[in-house]
Design a protein around this motif. Structure first.
Motif, PDB file in Angstrom:
ATOM      1  N   PRO A 126       0.817  -1.215   0.000  1.00 17.78           N
ATOM      2  CA  PRO A 126       0.000   0.000   0.000  1.00 17.78           C
ATOM      3  C   PRO A 126       0.854   1.269   0.000  1.00 17.78           C
ATOM      4  O   PRO A 126       1.928   1.314   0.596  1.00 17.78           O
ATOM      5  N   TRP A 131       0.720   0.613  -6.279  1.00 17.08           N
ATOM      6  CA  TRP A 131      -0.401   0.120  -5.484  1.00 17.08           C
ATOM      7  C   TRP A 131      -1.744   0.213  -6.210  1.00 17.08           C
ATOM      8  O   TRP A 131      -2.471  -0.764  -6.308  1.00 17.08           O
ATOM      9  N   GLN A 132      -2.088   1.379  -6.719  1.00 14.26           N
ATOM     10  CA  GLN A 132      -3.396   1.547  -7.368  1.00 14.26           C
ATOM     11  C   GLN A 132      -3.533   0.636  -8.586  1.00 14.26           C
ATOM     12  O   GLN A 132      -4.606   0.066  -8.834  1.00 14.26           O
ATOM     13  N   VAL A 135      -4.240  -2.828  -7.278  1.00 10.71           N
ATOM     14  CA  VAL A 135      -5.627  -2.957  -6.825  1.00 10.71           C
ATOM     15  C   VAL A 135      -6.546  -3.212  -8.014  1.00 10.71           C
ATOM     16  O   VAL A 135      -7.409  -4.095  -7.972  1.00 10.71           O
ATOM     17  N   ASP A 141      -9.360  -9.058  -3.566  1.00  7.11           N
ATOM     18  CA  ASP A 141      -9.644  -7.733  -3.006  1.00  7.11           C
ATOM     19  C   ASP A 141      -8.502  -7.304  -2.089  1.00  7.11           C
ATOM     20  O   ASP A 141      -8.626  -7.289  -0.867  1.00  7.11           O
ATOM     21  N   ALA A 143      -7.297  -4.418  -1.618  1.00  9.06           N
ATOM     22  CA  ALA A 143      -7.489  -3.115  -0.977  1.00  9.06           C
ATOM     23  C   ALA A 143      -8.092  -3.234   0.416  1.00  9.06           C
ATOM     24  O   ALA A 143      -7.845  -2.395   1.268  1.00  9.06           O
ATOM     25  N   THR A 144      -8.870  -4.282   0.664  1.00 15.54           N
ATOM     26  CA  THR A 144      -9.542  -4.390   1.959  1.00 15.54           C
ATOM     27  C   THR A 144      -8.996  -5.495   2.850  1.00 15.54           C
ATOM     28  O   THR A 144      -9.300  -5.511   4.040  1.00 15.54           O
ATOM     29  N   ASP A 145      -8.213  -6.404   2.304  1.00 14.77           N
ATOM     30  CA  ASP A 145      -7.697  -7.499   3.125  1.00 14.77           C
ATOM     31  C   ASP A 145      -6.175  -7.542   3.068  1.00 14.77           C
ATOM     32  O   ASP A 145      -5.594  -8.000   2.090  1.00 14.77           O
ATOM     33  N   PRO A 146      -5.495  -7.072   4.122  1.00 11.37           N
ATOM     34  CA  PRO A 146      -4.029  -7.032   4.145  1.00 11.37           C
ATOM     35  C   PRO A 146      -3.372  -8.413   4.003  1.00 11.37           C
ATOM     36  O   PRO A 146      -2.218  -8.501   3.603  1.00 11.37           O
ATOM     37  N   HIS A 149      -1.683  -9.049   0.750  1.00 11.22           N
ATOM     38  CA  HIS A 149      -0.453  -8.330   0.415  1.00 11.22           C
ATOM     39  C   HIS A 149       0.768  -9.229   0.611  1.00 11.22           C
ATOM     40  O   HIS A 149       1.843  -8.927   0.113  1.00 11.22           O
TER      41      HIS A 149
END
Length: 177
Positions: A126, A131-132, A135, A141, A143-146, A149
């Motif tokens: 992030p 990053w974008q 995403v 997903d 963006a919502t679940d680390p 990563h």
């Protein structure tokens, strides 16, 4: 500068050491003198951080190195005494927007330079420049679940790299042809 002082002292004290660089050495610092010192002091595992041979992507990800600098570093290591199979080179796979052909070309480039390619899966972080794009491209997903990563748990799921394509690319790192 610090490593040169340390390695010279290892030689002065006639210490017997085995050194390893599993996280990758920055290519820009691989001078002839440093490579010779590394060989003389007992470096066993050489890993270079290269990422890609694609000049456009090199520029878009911060111009950390160039193909010419890479070739020069590999040459310095070989001239110091390291064998091609002792020089491992990390290549990123699964970068946002990256196509499998880019990875194939980079694998060939590394082999041609006289080193051994090693694939490293891209892991989105992030707030970084990619990053974008990661995403948007991910099949998960992120963006919502680390948890997504962490590529040691879940590889980044670029739509361009199926498990079959990844297996093919891994096979290419084992053979120079």
């Amino acid at each position: 500068e610090h490593i040169m002082v340390i390695l010279k002292e290892v030689l002065n004290r006639k210490m017997s050491c085995n050194f390893h660089t599993p996280n990758g050495i920055h290519i820009k610092f691989m001078t002839e003198e440093l490579c010779e010192l590394m060989y003389e002091t007992g470096f066993k595992t050489i890993r270079l951080g290269f990422e890609t041979a694609d000049a456009g992507r090199q520029r878009s990800t911060g111009s950390k190195t160039t193909n010419e600098e890479f070739r020069h570093s590999v040459s310095n290591l070989q001239n110091a005494g390291f064998l091609p199979m002792e020089i491992g080179v990390y290549i990123l796979i699964g970068l946002p927007g990256q196509e499998p052909e880019e990875v194939e070309e980079t694998i060939g480039f590394v082999w041609d330079a006289g080193a051994r390619p090693i694939l490293a899966e891209y892991s989105p972080i992030p707030q970084t420049a990619l990053w974008q794009d990661a995403v948007k491209e991910s099949r998960l997903d992120i963006a919502t679940d680390p948890l997504f990563h962490n590529n040691s748990l879940v590889p980044f799921c670029s739509r361009h790299f199926s498990p079959e394509i990844c297996d093919k690319l891994k096979l290419m790192t084992r053979h120079a042809d």
